[in-house]
Design an enzyme around this catalytic site. Structure first.
Site, PDB file in Angstrom:
ATOM      1  N   HIS A   1      56.271  72.740  24.302  1.00 42.56           N
ATOM      2  CA  HIS A   1      56.374  72.977  22.849  1.00 42.56           C
ATOM      3  C   HIS A   1      56.933  74.390  22.672  1.00 42.56           C
ATOM      4  CE1 HIS A   1      53.605  69.689  21.364  1.00 42.56           C
ATOM      5  NE2 HIS A   1      53.171  69.777  22.608  1.00 42.56           N
TER       6      HIS A   1
ATOM      7  N   HIS B   1      56.463  68.015  28.431  1.00 41.49           N
ATOM      8  CA  HIS B   1      57.228  68.645  27.351  1.00 41.49           C
ATOM      9  C   HIS B   1      56.676  70.028  27.087  1.00 41.49           C
ATOM     10  CE1 HIS B   1      54.013  66.113  25.727  1.00 41.49           C
ATOM     11  NE2 HIS B   1      53.841  67.028  24.781  1.00 41.49           N
TER      12      HIS B   1
HETATM   13  P1  DGP Z   1      51.300  66.658  22.966  1.00 32.82           P
HETATM   14  O1  DGP Z   1      50.173  66.419  22.012  1.00 32.82           O
HETATM   15  O2  DGP Z   1      51.261  68.042  23.583  1.00 32.82           O
HETATM   16  O3  DGP Z   1      51.428  65.551  24.000  1.00 32.82           O
HETATM   17  O4  DGP Z   1      52.622  66.669  22.076  1.00 32.82           O
HETATM   18  C1  DGP Z   1      53.337  65.516  21.719  1.00 32.82           C
HETATM   19  C2  DGP Z   1      54.221  65.891  20.559  1.00 32.82           C
HETATM   20  O5  DGP Z   1      55.199  64.885  20.414  1.00 32.82           O
HETATM   21  C3  DGP Z   1      53.495  65.993  19.219  1.00 32.82           C
HETATM   22  O6  DGP Z   1      53.560  67.341  18.734  1.00 32.82           O
HETATM   23  C4  DGP Z   1      54.271  65.067  18.292  1.00 32.82           C
HETATM   24  C5  DGP Z   1      55.533  64.767  19.064  1.00 32.82           C
HETATM   25  N1  DGP Z   1      56.045  63.415  18.882  1.00 32.82           N
HETATM   26  C6  DGP Z   1      55.339  62.269  19.057  1.00 32.82           C
HETATM   27  N2  DGP Z   1      56.143  61.207  18.839  1.00 32.82           N
HETATM   28  C7  DGP Z   1      57.370  61.713  18.534  1.00 32.82           C
HETATM   29  C8  DGP Z   1      58.620  61.101  18.219  1.00 32.82           C
HETATM   30  O7  DGP Z   1      58.788  59.876  18.180  1.00 32.82           O
HETATM   31  N3  DGP Z   1      59.659  61.933  17.960  1.00 32.82           N
HETATM   32  C9  DGP Z   1      59.515  63.304  17.986  1.00 32.82           C
HETATM   33  N4  DGP Z   1      60.599  64.025  17.695  1.00 32.82           N
HETATM   34  N5  DGP Z   1      58.356  63.908  18.293  1.00 32.82           N
HETATM   35  C10 DGP Z   1      57.297  63.112  18.563  1.00 32.82           C
END
Ligand code: DGP
Length: 126
Positions: free
Chosen positions: A106, A104
């Site tokens: 950001h 992903h």
């Molecule tokens: P990273 O730490 O780079 O792997 O980022 C993962 C991101 O995913 C973190 O910023 C929070 C987001 N995240 C985790 N669970 C969910 C979810 O269920 N829905 C959404 N929209 N974001 C999520």
């Protein structure tokens, strides 16, 4: 190898099995709001195909990798930060604090940011 992992949170979002605030989607990628925003605008751009991290990108993923980058301006436009500017960050591996193992980007913006992006700023080795 399967293109979807039934245990992967972001595969479930891509498959419509877990709701998300989706702001952009096409054949290859989708973008939705981060549940824990680190900036006034914080979107996640993911490929529909399951790829755990940048470290697992293979030659067969060249198209989808390009599609992630190409989606960024469209996502920024949806978020209203196309002109003000934005940053695209791919946390990869333990030091980066990657927590979801489905690639992903950001996409963050909506405020003036600092550079270097980490507290302290100094380069420390070891
Ligand atoms: P990273 O730490 O780079 O792997 O980022 C993962 C991101 O995913 C973190 O910023 C929070 C987001 N995240 C985790 N669970 C969910 C979810 O269920 N829905 C959404 N929209 N974001 C999520």
């Amino acid at each position: 190898m399967s293109h979807s992992d039934p245990n992967c949170l972001f595969c479930k979002i891509a498959g419509g099995n877990i709701p998300a605030d989706i702001v952009y989607q096409d054949e290859h990628v989708l973008a939705f709001r981060d549940i824990n925003p680190a900036a006034p605008e914080h979107l996640l751009i993911i490929p529909r195909r399951h790829i755990a991290s940048l470290n697992e990108l293979g030659p067969e993923d060249t198209t989808v990798a390009g599609r992630i980058l190409q989606a960024a301006p469209a996502v920024a436009r949806e978020a209203g930060i196309y002109d003000s500017g934005y940053r695209l960050v791919f946390n990869t591996g333990p030091d980066s604090l990657q927590s979801v193992f489905h690639i992903h980007g950001h996409l963050v913006g909506g405020r003036k940011m600092g550079w270097p992006p980490f507290p302290g700023g100094a380069v420390e080795h070891g």
